[in-house]
Design a protein around this motif. Sequence first.
Motif, short mmCIF file in Angstrom:
data_model
loop_
_atom_site.label_atom_id
_atom_site.label_comp_id
_atom_site.label_asym_id
_atom_site.label_seq_id
_atom_site.Cartn_x
_atom_site.Cartn_y
_atom_site.Cartn_z
N UNK A 54 0.90 -1.63 0.10
CA UNK A 54 0.46 0.21 -0.23
C UNK A 54 0.91 1.49 0.36
N UNK A 55 1.79 1.51 0.32
CA UNK A 55 2.74 2.42 1.09
C UNK A 55 3.42 2.29 -0.68
N UNK A 56 3.39 1.46 -1.02
CA UNK A 56 4.42 2.06 -2.46
C UNK A 56 2.98 2.25 -3.49
N UNK A 57 1.93 1.51 -2.60
CA UNK A 57 1.42 2.29 -4.06
C UNK A 57 1.02 3.69 -4.00
N UNK A 58 0.89 4.25 -3.23
CA UNK A 58 0.95 5.44 -2.60
C UNK A 58 1.52 6.39 -3.07
N UNK A 59 3.21 6.18 -2.71
CA UNK A 59 3.62 6.72 -3.10
C UNK A 59 4.89 7.20 -4.82
N UNK A 60 4.38 5.65 -4.80
CA UNK A 60 4.45 5.64 -6.68
C UNK A 60 3.94 6.26 -7.92
N UNK A 61 2.14 6.38 -7.00
CA UNK A 61 1.67 7.06 -7.67
C UNK A 61 1.82 8.71 -7.14
N UNK A 62 2.26 8.83 -6.16
CA UNK A 62 2.62 10.57 -6.37
C UNK A 62 3.48 11.09 -7.63
N UNK A 63 4.61 9.64 -7.12
CA UNK A 63 5.79 10.11 -8.59
C UNK A 63 5.05 10.42 -9.91
N UNK A 64 3.95 9.37 -10.04
CA UNK A 64 3.40 9.35 -11.52
C UNK A 64 3.19 10.10 -11.61
N UNK A 65 2.55 11.08 -10.42
CA UNK A 65 1.50 11.87 -11.13
C UNK A 65 2.64 13.27 -11.26
N UNK A 66 3.26 13.62 -10.83
CA UNK A 66 4.11 14.69 -11.23
C UNK A 66 5.45 14.70 -11.23
N UNK A 67 5.55 13.77 -11.99
CA UNK A 67 6.92 13.86 -12.24
C UNK A 67 7.42 15.42 -13.29
N UNK A 68 7.21 16.52 -14.02
CA UNK A 68 7.59 17.42 -14.22
C UNK A 68 8.01 18.46 -12.99
N UNK A 69 7.32 17.82 -11.95
CA UNK A 69 7.13 18.80 -10.24
C UNK A 69 8.14 17.71 -10.10
N UNK A 70 8.87 16.83 -10.31
CA UNK A 70 9.58 16.23 -9.43
C UNK A 70 11.05 16.86 -10.11
N UNK A 71 10.99 16.86 -11.44
CA UNK A 71 11.82 17.40 -11.89
C UNK A 71 13.03 18.73 -11.75
N UNK A 72 12.14 19.26 -11.16
CA UNK A 72 12.75 20.30 -10.47
C UNK A 72 13.51 20.08 -8.70
N UNK A 73 12.29 19.92 -8.52
CA UNK A 73 12.00 19.21 -7.00
C UNK A 73 12.86 18.23 -6.31
N UNK A 74 12.87 16.70 -6.77
CA UNK A 74 13.34 16.04 -7.08
C UNK A 74 13.96 15.01 -7.50
N UNK A 75 15.39 15.37 -8.46
CA UNK A 75 15.70 14.94 -10.32
C UNK A 75 15.99 13.42 -9.71
N UNK A 76 16.58 13.04 -8.71
CA UNK A 76 17.15 11.91 -8.64
C UNK A 76 15.92 11.05 -8.98
N UNK A 77 15.18 11.46 -8.65
CA UNK A 77 13.91 10.35 -8.30
C UNK A 77 13.95 9.48 -9.45
N UNK A 78 13.41 7.96 -9.59
CA UNK A 78 13.26 7.50 -11.21
C UNK A 78 13.02 7.78 -11.75
N UNK A 79 11.54 7.87 -11.88
CA UNK A 79 10.83 8.71 -13.07
C UNK A 79 11.33 9.91 -13.95
N UNK A 80 11.87 10.34 -12.33
CA UNK A 80 11.87 12.08 -13.00
C UNK A 80 13.73 12.26 -13.77
N UNK A 81 14.21 11.06 -13.08
CA UNK A 81 15.80 10.78 -13.95
C UNK A 81 15.83 9.98 -14.93
#
Length: 296
Positions: A54-81
């Motif tokens: 459940x934890x991976x579902x929630x945190x993964x969905x969060x990353x999947x939904x906001x790739x463009x934001x993560x490219x600025x805030x957390x560029x090391x995350x797998x989808x953003x990277x």
Amino acid sequence: MDSLKILWQFSRPHTIIGSTLSILAIFAIAVGTSTYDYIPTLVLPLSLISAIACNIYITGLNQWSDVEVDKINKPWLPIAAGTLSKKKALRIVLVCGFISLLSAVLLSFPFFLLILFIMSIGTAYSLPPLKLKKNYVAAAAAISVVRGLLVNIGFYLHFRHELTGSWSFTTAIIPLTIFVTAFSIGIALFKDIPDTEGDAEYKFGTLAVKNGRRSAFLIGVAVVSFAYLYIIFAALVGQLPSKWFYVFTQLAALVFFLYQSRQLNVGDDKQVKRFYMIFWGLFFIEYIVYPLGFYL
């Protein structure tokens, strides 16, 4: 090995560790406050599998939904990277969601409903039309309700039922629930402080964006300090066993937290991120310390 490393990064390890420790702690409290004939073999492992998936579902969905934001805030995350495609990420998210619900329903229907409710809040946090993370009040409420109320009270009742056959409730879990609810508000506030650049660009209404980093930080410090003081108060008035154990451990943790807070420059992203990981460390420690008092 590379695939496992990417999956580990995608799962946001600190949240996995936090969820694992919280479930183990709640199980230990339920065992220590219940009268039972035996412990069902599969209860803890299936509950852990359901919680972690459940934890991976929630945190993964969060990353999947906001790739463009993560490219600025957390560029090391797998989808953003670019090390994990959105298609593969969504597959992981859906598989984990299925595993979580399947593990839960194998234990009981009420536990299945609990996990489904947690997943629903996690979905509403990341996806339109609600996308709760875009408003700091809604985001903090979602995080504190899940990690504070639903995990602590929900899993405690679940374990009590599996051990005793009854949904009876004791007050043993209440101080921890209040503590984690307040602590989760701190998580919600602190995690946004180093992300103001991306959040502002994509119009995420976090408190750090609206009122400034220092304001968000000071409110977080006040709420977390209350959490520790509440546990000390609960111990002193007899709501917890091993009174002085809780008083000294919570006071030590509070002093350490305030010392770290005092040293922090909220304008330095590296310092804030390091502080945030130390803060999660205190979260881990609480889930180790709290159940110990029931066995001393």
